[in-house]
Structure formats: C-alpha cells, structure tokens
Design a protein around this motif. Structure first.
Motif: not given
Length: 301
Positions: A189-192, A214-216, A235-236
């Motif tokens: 995932q893309r994290w916000i 390792d999270l994005y 967006l995430g």
C-alpha cells in the motif's frame, strides 16, 4: 518582603517571550518599566536570572530553578485575589490538546464546562503531542490532553482513556471487500499518515513493528481531515483514530479494513506540570476529564 508580584509577572513574561519588549507588551507596560522591574529583582538579591544572547534573553540555570516556584506563587496570588472578591470567580484556563482530541472531544468538554461557568475564559491550543508537552512544561498551557506516550521529568502523566486506530480506504479500493488483510497486503500500500511527533503516528509505528521499515509512506500530513480527503481521492490508505472516522464510515465515503494481526489499541493521557498550582478552574476541569465532575455527567464521546 523584598520582591513584588509585579516583578514576578515581568520575570515570568520575559521567560515566556525571551524578550523584555514583548514581555512588556503582554503585560501592558512600558519597556522601560518592565526592564526596571526585572533589573531591580536581580539587583535586590544579587542574582542573574537570564543570560543575554543578543536581543534574546534565555533563563539562567538559577532562573530555570526559580521559574516553577514563581509560577506557583503568582497563580496562588491570583486565586487568592479571586477568593477575596467573594464572587466564586472561576479563572481562565489554557488547555492544550492533540489533533484528534482537540477536534472530536475537547470542544464538547469545553461546552459542558461552560454550561456551569458561562463566563469562564477557556483557550484551546491544538497541536501534536510533542508541541503540547513542551508548552505544558514551559507553563504556556495549564494542562494537556495527549494521544502519544511521553516521558518528561517535569510533567505528571496520568492515563485518561483508551482509543483505537483503524486502517481505512476508499470504498472502491481493491482491499475494501477483503475479510482479512495480511502483512503482504500492507506492504503493497501507499500509506498516508500523520507526521512524526504526533501521538497517532507513534501508535501507527508501534502497530506496524516488524514491517515498518518496508512500508511505503507516500504522504505525511498534519491534519486528519486532509488524510481522510486524500484517502477518499484514492491516493492511498490511512490509519487514524476510530473516533474521527465514524461519520465517514456511516456515510460510506470511507471503509474500515480488517487487520487482525496488528494491535491498534492505545491510551490517551492527561499531563500537568509537577510544580503547577492547581487553581479552582483547573481542578474542576480535571474532575470533568476524570468523570468526577459535580456539574453533571459529561456527554458521551
């Protein structure tokens, strides 16, 4: 007595503003009168309360030691003056709260408090955990309501209530219908998320132990509403307190994701300075926070 309350006021205002001119403005005094009061206090006892660094005044080691007692003395004098009036006057309060608490809990608490004390002057400062703690430690705030864990030698830190974070996404996200989210899913995932220094970010990082490096982290935002809008826009995915997501979940603009193998529980805390005098107003506010308030049961949150 070889010092006056006015001298203490100037000393403390100068400690807050680190500048005599700004201290004088805050006290509605002339710069010369404030400077004279401060010099007289130092000369009377042959001490140095500040180190002069250009135009900036920084508390000396002695000044740092004396500041908590000066704060306490001045607040006791203010409380005594109010009691002399015989009107049971409730003084002002400077409350600090972290973002989730400030936006979704503290405002209702202030409304409950002002129903009993309509003339009470309450100022609410909303910032992240680190900022609120610093302001309570420097006596700029009377107390704080925070989401993050904290250790500070000058602060009393008391457990207040429990909270829970929730991972969430837009309703059309491919994980929205998944019954169980795995670590592999989380890593894709893309994290916000909230910024470093916030209690929510601290709880998120702790919950993601083992895979956090390792999270994005695609975006770091300082406001919960901005995070919610970004996730709604696809967006995430995000992770915020359940209390600030309930309306969006009810509307269906966001959906919770089930992550059973991660612990998203956390505590909220009350913080006060160890040496702060607790006025009648502050005591009543703390009673309201702890459910011991004589003004009736606070509204549920």
């Amino acid at each position: 007595m070889r010092y006056t309350l006015r001298q203490l006021q100037v000393f403390l205002a100068t400690a807050r503003h680190e500048n005599v001119t700004r201290a004088a403005q805050a006290l509605a005094m002339s710069q010369s009168a404030a400077s004279g009061a401060l010099s007289e206090l130092e000369n009377q006892f042959d001490i140095k309360l500040f180190d002069r660094l250009g135009k900036r005044l920084q508390l000396s080691e002695l000044g740092k030691q004396l500041r908590p007692e000066a704060e306490r003395l001045l607040e006791q004098a203010t409380s005594f003056e109010q009691n002399l009036s015989g009107d049971n006057v409730i003084g002002g309060l400077r409350i600090g709260a972290t973002l989730t608490i400030g936006n979704y809990v503290a405002v209702n608490m202030i409304a409950d408090y002002k129903r009993l004390h309509p003339m009470a002057d309450i100022a609410l400062q909303v910032a992240n955990t680190q900022s609120i703690a610093e302001q309570v430690a420097s006596f700029e705030l009377d107390m704080g309501l925070i989401e993050g864990e904290l250790a500070h030698a000058d602060l009393n830190i008391a457990h207040w209530r429990q909270d829970e974070l929730v991972v969430f996404a837009a309703p059309d996200h491919y994980l929205a219908t998944s019954e169980q989210i795995t670590n592999k899913d989380l890593l894709k995932q893309r994290w916000i998320v909230r910024e470093q220094g916030s209690g929510t970010r601290q709880a998120f990082d702790r919950a993601m132990q083992g895979i956090l490096p390792d999270l994005y982290i695609a975006m770091e935002l300082q406001h919960t509403e901005a995070i919610k809008r970004a996730v709604e826009a696809g967006l995430g995915v995000g992770c915020l307190s359940k209390i600030c997501l309930s309306d969006a979940f009810r509307r269906g603009s966001l959906v919770p994701l089930s992550v059973p193998d991660r612990d998203f529980q956390r505590e909220w805390y009350l913080i006060t300075h160890r040496h702060k005098f607790q006025s009648a107003a502050l005591k009543e506010w703390l009673d309201l926070c702890q459910g011991r308030w004589s003004g009736g049961s606070p509204r549920p949150v």
